[in-house]
Design an enzyme around this catalytic site. Sequence first.
Site, PDB file in Angstrom:
ATOM      1  N   ARG A 163      91.918  53.415 -10.954  1.00 49.73           N
ATOM      2  CA  ARG A 163      90.880  52.527 -10.522  1.00 49.73           C
ATOM      3  C   ARG A 163      90.074  53.368  -9.619  1.00 49.73           C
ATOM      4  O   ARG A 163      88.786  53.267  -9.919  1.00 49.73           O
ATOM      5  CB  ARG A 163      91.400  51.547  -9.600  1.00 49.73           C
ATOM      6  CG  ARG A 163      90.565  50.105  -9.745  1.00 49.73           C
ATOM      7  CD  ARG A 163      91.211  48.999  -9.158  1.00 49.73           C
ATOM      8  NE  ARG A 163      90.057  48.015  -9.142  1.00 49.73           N
ATOM      9  CZ  ARG A 163      89.785  47.213 -10.165  1.00 49.73           C
ATOM     10  NH1 ARG A 163      91.103  46.636 -10.702  1.00 49.73           N
ATOM     11  NH2 ARG A 163      88.881  46.523 -10.003  1.00 49.73           N
ATOM     12  N   ASP A 222      80.546  44.016   0.556  1.00 52.05           N
ATOM     13  CA  ASP A 222      81.193  45.088   1.322  1.00 52.05           C
ATOM     14  C   ASP A 222      82.777  45.531   0.872  1.00 52.05           C
ATOM     15  O   ASP A 222      82.881  44.877  -0.525  1.00 52.05           O
ATOM     16  CB  ASP A 222      81.574  44.835   2.826  1.00 52.05           C
ATOM     17  CG  ASP A 222      82.279  43.455   3.070  1.00 52.05           C
ATOM     18  OD1 ASP A 222      82.881  42.991   2.061  1.00 52.05           O
ATOM     19  OD2 ASP A 222      82.351  42.846   4.328  1.00 52.05           O
ATOM     20  N   THR A 246      76.317  37.531  -6.553  1.00 50.63           N
ATOM     21  CA  THR A 246      76.186  36.180  -6.516  1.00 50.63           C
ATOM     22  C   THR A 246      77.659  35.721  -6.969  1.00 50.63           C
ATOM     23  O   THR A 246      78.429  35.896  -7.784  1.00 50.63           O
ATOM     24  CB  THR A 246      75.296  35.778  -7.264  1.00 50.63           C
ATOM     25  OG1 THR A 246      75.210  34.472  -7.571  1.00 50.63           O
ATOM     26  CG2 THR A 246      75.467  36.093  -8.896  1.00 50.63           C
ATOM     27  N   HIS A 247      78.119  34.610  -6.241  1.00 48.92           N
ATOM     28  CA  HIS A 247      79.374  34.017  -6.066  1.00 48.92           C
ATOM     29  C   HIS A 247      79.177  32.389  -6.323  1.00 48.92           C
ATOM     30  O   HIS A 247      78.324  31.787  -5.802  1.00 48.92           O
ATOM     31  CB  HIS A 247      80.295  34.316  -4.868  1.00 48.92           C
ATOM     32  CG  HIS A 247      81.515  33.743  -5.044  1.00 48.92           C
ATOM     33  ND1 HIS A 247      82.510  34.309  -5.691  1.00 48.92           N
ATOM     34  CD2 HIS A 247      82.199  32.751  -4.284  1.00 48.92           C
ATOM     35  CE1 HIS A 247      83.735  33.605  -5.752  1.00 48.92           C
ATOM     36  NE2 HIS A 247      83.472  32.556  -4.606  1.00 48.92           N
ATOM     37  N   ILE A 293      86.103  44.203  -8.815  1.00 51.77           N
ATOM     38  CA  ILE A 293      85.945  44.735  -7.426  1.00 51.77           C
ATOM     39  C   ILE A 293      85.382  46.012  -7.536  1.00 51.77           C
ATOM     40  O   ILE A 293      85.990  46.880  -8.078  1.00 51.77           O
ATOM     41  CB  ILE A 293      87.418  44.581  -6.449  1.00 51.77           C
ATOM     42  CG1 ILE A 293      87.945  43.150  -6.615  1.00 51.77           C
ATOM     43  CG2 ILE A 293      87.046  44.911  -5.149  1.00 51.77           C
ATOM     44  CD1 ILE A 293      87.123  41.933  -6.453  1.00 51.77           C
ATOM     45  N   LEU A 294      84.452  46.032  -6.961  1.00 57.56           N
ATOM     46  CA  LEU A 294      83.690  47.562  -6.800  1.00 57.56           C
ATOM     47  C   LEU A 294      84.447  48.191  -5.586  1.00 57.56           C
ATOM     48  O   LEU A 294      84.682  47.945  -4.679  1.00 57.56           O
ATOM     49  CB  LEU A 294      82.175  47.057  -6.473  1.00 57.56           C
ATOM     50  CG  LEU A 294      81.323  46.576  -7.643  1.00 57.56           C
ATOM     51  CD1 LEU A 294      79.860  46.257  -7.059  1.00 57.56           C
ATOM     52  CD2 LEU A 294      81.333  47.269  -8.738  1.00 57.56           C
ATOM     53  N   ASP A 338      84.314  39.273  -1.817  1.00 55.10           N
ATOM     54  CA  ASP A 338      83.627  38.035  -1.345  1.00 55.10           C
ATOM     55  C   ASP A 338      83.280  37.894   0.011  1.00 55.10           C
ATOM     56  O   ASP A 338      83.320  36.803   0.483  1.00 55.10           O
ATOM     57  CB  ASP A 338      83.907  37.003  -2.112  1.00 55.10           C
ATOM     58  CG  ASP A 338      83.784  37.295  -3.568  1.00 55.10           C
ATOM     59  OD1 ASP A 338      82.966  38.027  -4.206  1.00 55.10           O
ATOM     60  OD2 ASP A 338      84.699  36.717  -4.276  1.00 55.10           O
TER      61      ASP A 338
HETATM   62  C1  GAR Z   1      78.352  33.063 -12.288  1.00 57.88           C
HETATM   63  O1  GAR Z   1      78.645  31.617 -11.885  1.00 57.88           O
HETATM   64  C2  GAR Z   1      78.779  33.996 -11.019  1.00 57.88           C
HETATM   65  O2  GAR Z   1      78.665  33.757  -9.703  1.00 57.88           O
HETATM   66  C3  GAR Z   1      80.215  34.114 -11.457  1.00 57.88           C
HETATM   67  O3  GAR Z   1      80.404  34.256 -12.918  1.00 57.88           O
HETATM   68  C4  GAR Z   1      79.301  33.617 -13.385  1.00 57.88           C
HETATM   69  C5  GAR Z   1      78.520  34.482 -14.257  1.00 57.88           C
HETATM   70  O4  GAR Z   1      77.608  33.632 -15.017  1.00 57.88           O
HETATM   71  N1  GAR Z   1      80.977  35.253 -10.802  1.00 57.88           N
HETATM   72  C6  GAR Z   1      82.200  35.047 -10.370  1.00 57.88           C
HETATM   73  O5  GAR Z   1      82.961  34.288 -10.407  1.00 57.88           O
HETATM   74  C7  GAR Z   1      82.589  36.449  -9.408  1.00 57.88           C
HETATM   75  N2  GAR Z   1      83.335  36.063  -8.715  1.00 57.88           N
HETATM   76  P1  GAR Z   1      76.554  34.393 -16.153  1.00 57.88           P
HETATM   77  O6  GAR Z   1      77.356  35.347 -16.870  1.00 57.88           O
HETATM   78  O7  GAR Z   1      76.282  33.541 -17.049  1.00 57.88           O
HETATM   79  O8  GAR Z   1      75.508  35.203 -15.368  1.00 57.88           O
END
Ligand code: GAR
Length: 210
Positions: free
Chosen positions: A76, A150, A117-118, A103-104, A154
């Site tokens: 990783r 960070d 974005t979560h 995870i970065l 999340d």
């Molecule tokens: C988004 O809802 C984003 O928040 C989520 O994946 C979706 C991507 O949608 N990310 C996570 O769940 C990360 N934990 P998209 O590919 O249509 O932009």
Amino acid sequence: MISAIPRGVTLSARLVVLVSGSGTNLQALLDACADPGFGAQVVAVGADRDGIEGLARAERAGVPAFVVRLSDHPTRTAWDGALAAEIRRHRPDLVVSAGFMKILGPDVLRDHTVINTHPALLPSFPGAHAVREALAYGVKVSGCTVHFVDEGVDTGPVIAQAVVPVKWDDDEKTLHERIKSVERELLVEVMGRLAREGWTNDGRKARIGR
Ligand code: GAR
């Protein structure tokens, strides 16, 4: 820490967007960047897998793309280093994790300011199954969170959140789609404002503006 995009160096903030799937958040950013007043441009799209709609969106938009697969690296740590190197080549001011389902690691985070974005109201329901877990818990509202990344999962400072009602007959798909329609708008607003106004981040509390 008070930060800003160095205005004298770049006319608009350079974004590298990381994706793992359909890329509708990426598409919203690509569309917003068509307006020069937005203050940011997507200079590259990175993915951890091939054959996804997110990469097709990059190609249609004429944006360079790269793929760094975990399975192509012995550890990783090696994957993280390779991803960091690919990102660095595009000299981003900001990196956006928009549906990137890995995870970065420290190499990426040391070099770059990363925004994620979560699809839940953090700190509730972190991780890869946020929508499913919020539904299973029986919450009446959920939503989305845009935050600085960070080293945790999340856990980084929240920049902005939006609330989405949960309906009695929602399933994971219907709720996620309702969240995503709000999430795309929030992400676009936040990224444009970060690019234009800078940000303040003390490691726990963050806000847009200096
Ligand atoms: C988004 O809802 C984003 O928040 C989520 O994946 C979706 C991507 O949608 N990310 C996570 O769940 C990360 N934990 P998209 O590919 O249509 O932009």
